[in-house]
Design a protein around this motif. Structure first.
Motif, mmCIF file in Angstrom:
data_model
loop_
_atom_site.group_PDB
_atom_site.id
_atom_site.type_symbol
_atom_site.label_atom_id
_atom_site.label_comp_id
_atom_site.label_asym_id
_atom_site.label_seq_id
_atom_site.Cartn_x
_atom_site.Cartn_y
_atom_site.Cartn_z
ATOM 1 N N SER A 151 0.864 -1.194 0.000
ATOM 2 C CA SER A 151 0.000 0.000 0.000
ATOM 3 C C SER A 151 0.893 1.234 0.000
ATOM 4 N N ILE A 152 0.314 2.352 -0.468
ATOM 5 C CA ILE A 152 1.064 3.619 -0.420
ATOM 6 C C ILE A 152 1.347 3.975 1.043
ATOM 7 N N TYR A 153 0.376 3.654 1.917
ATOM 8 C CA TYR A 153 0.598 3.905 3.352
ATOM 9 C C TYR A 153 1.849 3.170 3.833
ATOM 10 N N GLY A 154 1.931 1.859 3.512
ATOM 11 C CA GLY A 154 3.100 1.070 3.925
ATOM 12 C C GLY A 154 4.376 1.643 3.334
ATOM 13 N N ALA A 155 4.294 2.062 2.071
ATOM 14 C CA ALA A 155 5.463 2.663 1.414
ATOM 15 C C ALA A 155 5.868 3.952 2.125
ATOM 16 N N SER A 156 4.856 4.720 2.566
ATOM 17 C CA SER A 156 5.174 5.999 3.231
ATOM 18 C C SER A 156 5.862 5.749 4.569
ATOM 19 N N LYS A 157 5.467 4.679 5.242
ATOM 20 C CA LYS A 157 6.111 4.356 6.525
ATOM 21 C C LYS A 157 7.536 3.841 6.286
ATOM 22 N N LEU A 158 7.699 3.029 5.240
ATOM 23 C CA LEU A 158 9.043 2.504 4.947
ATOM 24 C C LEU A 158 9.968 3.642 4.509
ATOM 25 N N ALA A 159 9.455 4.555 3.686
ATOM 26 C CA ALA A 159 10.262 5.706 3.263
ATOM 27 C C ALA A 159 10.686 6.515 4.493
ATOM 28 N N SER A 160 9.773 6.663 5.435
ATOM 29 C CA SER A 160 10.098 7.398 6.669
ATOM 30 C C SER A 160 11.183 6.665 7.455
ATOM 31 N N GLU A 161 11.054 5.331 7.536
ATOM 32 C CA GLU A 161 12.071 4.546 8.245
ATOM 33 C C GLU A 161 13.455 4.764 7.622
#
Ligand code: NAD
Length: 320
Positions: free
Chosen positions: A145-155
């Protein structure tokens, strides 16, 4: 100690503020929140006593709020748009509020000389699990999901800021967190639908989606436990799954809600939204985190997923 909690007027953030005030006896907690889904009501008792200060600001934009991070001992970055469901429809929301906001928080920390961070990440960074329960260390990070991608990008941003500028950070990958003051997710959705129509419940997907739930009291206790015991001794960035031992299906959640609301016969209508029975595009159908690393630090959840669901339903119905 002086803490900053971004998203501190929201669901998890406001419970975290409670713990920082009551358990850690914080000298000051600064909440930075744009109140898009959070509410000052969640923290007003602390604002009244003068321990908590609310700064209404949008973290996706640089601004005056950055100055409020200066001098903080720890920043808890919990502001984000948490709705996985909307991310396939409006991906920009997660890019702005999750990725850009995280970058701005990191920049404000760097410029303000703050070097300790606790970040609310998510089980969604793993994507479709190839190992269940899913461990932190050797599992691929392939969000769907884009949400998951946004969290991974933040990590990843946090990892690099840590390497370049010597930040210490804890990345906490939460399972589904539920409890009083929650304002989104399956339990809130089902209760609202059943209040409108007590004899019929539309369930997104085929109802077999099986996920792990952690009550917010456990989630915040784990967060405080790790912050107190692990943040200082962390070399760079450390990652923990924060979840439960067990999991429940969406249909089982519906059954608990129907029982707690004291309803008679309710027809479940399963709405097919993807060919393989997910709730929405980007929904991870099976989620159970391996929490052995968290437990090795001397903490374990008090409520099972099932008990957490029941307690949350009672809390949201005003029965607990
Ligand atoms: P929430 O919506 O209640 O809290 C998020 C808070 O952030 C809200 O108060 C909102 O007003 C604020 N916010 C959003 N965008 C902002 C912006 N651009 N600038 C300033 N403030 C902003 O959601 P929650 O469930 O309490 O989630 C808290 C954090 O935990 C989020 O980062 C979320 O992604 C993460 N998380 C939640 C869960 C869960 O199951 N609830 C699971 C994993 C991770």
């Amino acid at each position: 100690m002086r803490y900053v909690v971004t998203g501190g007027a929201g669901f998890i953030g406001s419970h975290l503020v409670d713990y920082l005030v009551y358990r850690l006896k914080a000298d000051e907690v600064v909440v930075v929140d744009n109140l898009s889904s959070g509410s000052p009501r969640n923290i007003e008792k602390h604002i009244d006593t003068g321990v908590v200060r609310l700064i209404k600001a949008d973290l996706s934009k640089r601004g005056e709020w950055e100055k409020s991070l200066k001098g903080a001992d720890i920043v808890f970055h919990y502001a984000a748009n948490p709705e996985v469901r909307i991310s396939s429809v409006e991906p920009g929301i997660h890019f702005e509020n999750n990725v850009v906001a995280t970058f701005n928080v990191l920049e404000a920390m760097r410029l303000g000389g703050v070097d300790k961070l606790v970040f609310a990440s998510s089980s969604t960074v793993y994507g479709e699990p190839s190992v269940i329960p899913t461990p932190e260390d050797y599992h691929p990070l392939k969000p769907i999901s884009i949400y998951g991608a946004s969290k991974l990008a933040s990590e990843v941003l946090i990892q690099v800021y840590s390497q370049l500028y010597g930040f210490k950070a804890l990345i906490l990958r939460y399972a589904n967190i539920i409890g009083a003051r929650s304002n989104h997710g399956v339990i809130v959705d089902f209760i609202n639908k059943l209040k409108t129509n007590p004899s019929r419940l539309e369930i997104l997907g085929d109802g077999t989606q099986r996920k792990s739930y952690l009550h917010v009291s456990d989630a915040v206790e784990a967060t405080i436990h790790l912050t107190v015991n692990k943040l200082d001794s962390t070399h760079g960035v450390d990652v923990y799954n924060v979840g439960n031992h067990d999991w429940v299906t969406v249909t089982e959640i519906a059954d608990i809600i129907v029982e707690e609301m004291g309803l008679g016969r309710v027809d479940y209508v399963f709405k097919k939204t993807t060919p393989d029975g997910r709730g929405w595009p980007g929904d991870v159908k099976l989620m159970l985190l391996d929490i052995r690393k968290l437990e090795s630090t001397g903490w374990k959840p008090r409520l099972s997923s099932r008990d957490a669901v029941r307690r949350t339903v009672r809390e949201l119905l005003g029965k607990a």
